[in-house]
Design an enzyme around this catalytic site. Structure first.
Site, PDB file in Angstrom:
ATOM      1  N   HIS A  31      57.882  12.029 -20.027  1.00 40.91           N
ATOM      2  CA  HIS A  31      57.353  11.385 -21.354  1.00 40.91           C
ATOM      3  C   HIS A  31      57.710   9.878 -20.658  1.00 40.91           C
ATOM      4  CE1 HIS A  31      57.153  10.387 -25.506  1.00 40.91           C
ATOM      5  NE2 HIS A  31      57.792   9.521 -25.084  1.00 40.91           N
ATOM      6  N   HIS A  64      53.404   7.559 -24.000  1.00 39.08           N
ATOM      7  CA  HIS A  64      53.600   6.775 -25.437  1.00 39.08           C
ATOM      8  C   HIS A  64      53.600   5.166 -25.765  1.00 39.08           C
ATOM      9  CE1 HIS A  64      57.308   6.946 -29.089  1.00 39.08           C
ATOM     10  NE2 HIS A  64      55.912   6.333 -29.469  1.00 39.08           N
ATOM     11  N   ASP A 173      60.488  13.111 -31.022  1.00 41.84           N
ATOM     12  CA  ASP A 173      60.791  12.229 -30.125  1.00 41.84           C
ATOM     13  C   ASP A 173      61.970  10.965 -30.809  1.00 41.84           C
ATOM     14  OD1 ASP A 173      61.494  10.041 -28.276  1.00 41.84           O
ATOM     15  OD2 ASP A 173      59.666   9.671 -28.269  1.00 41.84           O
TER      16      ASP A 173
HETATM   17  C1  DX5 Z   1      62.106   5.276 -27.697  1.00 40.80           C
HETATM   18  C2  DX5 Z   1      61.696   7.036 -26.989  1.00 40.80           C
HETATM   19  C3  DX5 Z   1      62.016   7.740 -26.952  1.00 40.80           C
HETATM   20  C4  DX5 Z   1      63.379   7.851 -26.251  1.00 40.80           C
HETATM   21  C5  DX5 Z   1      64.190   8.767 -26.283  1.00 40.80           C
HETATM   22  O1  DX5 Z   1      62.022   4.654 -28.435  1.00 40.80           O
HETATM   23  O2  DX5 Z   1      60.481   6.448 -27.305  1.00 40.80           O
HETATM   24  O3  DX5 Z   1      61.543   8.595 -25.974  1.00 40.80           O
HETATM   25  O4  DX5 Z   1      63.718   6.826 -24.932  1.00 40.80           O
HETATM   26  O5  DX5 Z   1      65.215   8.739 -25.479  1.00 40.80           O
HETATM   27  P1  DX5 Z   1      66.970   9.953 -26.392  1.00 40.80           P
HETATM   28  O6  DX5 Z   1      66.820  11.257 -26.155  1.00 40.80           O
HETATM   29  O7  DX5 Z   1      67.558   9.159 -25.799  1.00 40.80           O
HETATM   30  O8  DX5 Z   1      66.368   9.130 -28.008  1.00 40.80           O
HETATM   31 ZN    ZN Z   2      59.010   8.056 -26.335  1.00 42.32          ZN
END
Ligand code: DX5
Ligand code: ZN
Length: 213
Positions: A31, A64, A173
């Site tokens: 990701h 993303h 996510d």
């Molecule tokens: C936030 C991102 C996520 C994030 C996930 O804007 O889209 O992908 O990095 O990280 P964790 O799992 O630490 O919440």
């Molecule tokens: Zn993300």
């Protein structure tokens, strides 16, 4: 449950090793969080760095986009041949056109909903999508607390998906860990993104496996 570790929480000083470690650790997707400093109050990586990531990643990329100008960023990232590109419904006036563009580029289209957005907003796009990403934090940063209302939203979305396109996956996510993975599974979620939970673990492979339930 498929697992897509977010490289946002990786040590960027040794990014190649960090990518190889999650791929060898058995992740399903890599990701990649792309932020433009406008749609969200943070900036991350562009195509030059992601190209380096793509070279060492043995698993497909899941890009993303957290940006205002989706078309501009899709043109930048399409040459890297990601499996998925997801874009936010909140940043796009013509989501159906963007989905068509991704299809024409042979990239699986996914739409992202921020915590405040309802699944009904994308009901008439579902038949054209391969995945819907539900944010369980406000986008922009890793390491935030899981917003629990996403569980109910995933259940509502699952009903709509069953009606319109049972092949469409649900991804969640933000703030995912071994404590909330079961309720996400029970709600019908197919793919989770996990950044700090995986990269904060001493053994990335074990952390990934603990989510692949
Ligand atoms: C936030 C991102 C996520 C994030 C996930 O804007 O889209 O992908 O990095 O990280 P964790 O799992 O630490 O919440
Ligand atoms: Zn993300």
């Amino acid at each position: 449950m498929l697992v897509a570790p977010s490289i946002l929480s990786a040590d960027f000083g040794k990014l190649n090793d960090e990518i190889i470690a999650i791929c060898d650790g058995g992740c399903d997707l890599v990701h990649v969080d792309v932020m433009d400093g406008h749609f969200v109050p943070n900036m991350t990586i562009g195509p030059v760095v992601v190209n380096a990531v793509a070279k060492v990643a043995s698993k497909p990329l899941d890009v993303h986009l957290m940006v205002e100008d989706n078309n501009f960023f899709i043109d930048l990232f399409a040459p890297l041949k990601p499996e998925y590109i997801s874009f936010h419904i909140e940043s796009e006036k013509h989501p159906h056109r963007v989905i068509q563009k991704l299809r024409s580029l042979d990239i699986k289209p996914a739409i992202v909903l921020n915590p405040h957005s309802s699944p009904q907003a994308i009901e008439y796009l579902l038949e054209d999508l391969d995945m819907v990403l539900l944010m369980s934090v406000n986008p922009g940063f890793g390491g935030q607390k899981f917003i629990t209302s996403v569980v109910k939203k995933a259940k509502e979305l699952k009903e709509l998906i069953n009606k319109h396109n049972p092949n469409c996956l649900i991804q969640v996510d933000g703030g995912v860990n071994d404590k909330n993975i079961q309720e996400l599974k029970d709600a019908g979620v197919d793919v989770v993104v996990a950044g700090s939970y995986v990269y904060g673990a001493s053994n990335y492979g074990q952390a990934i496996k603990s989510l692949q339930i």
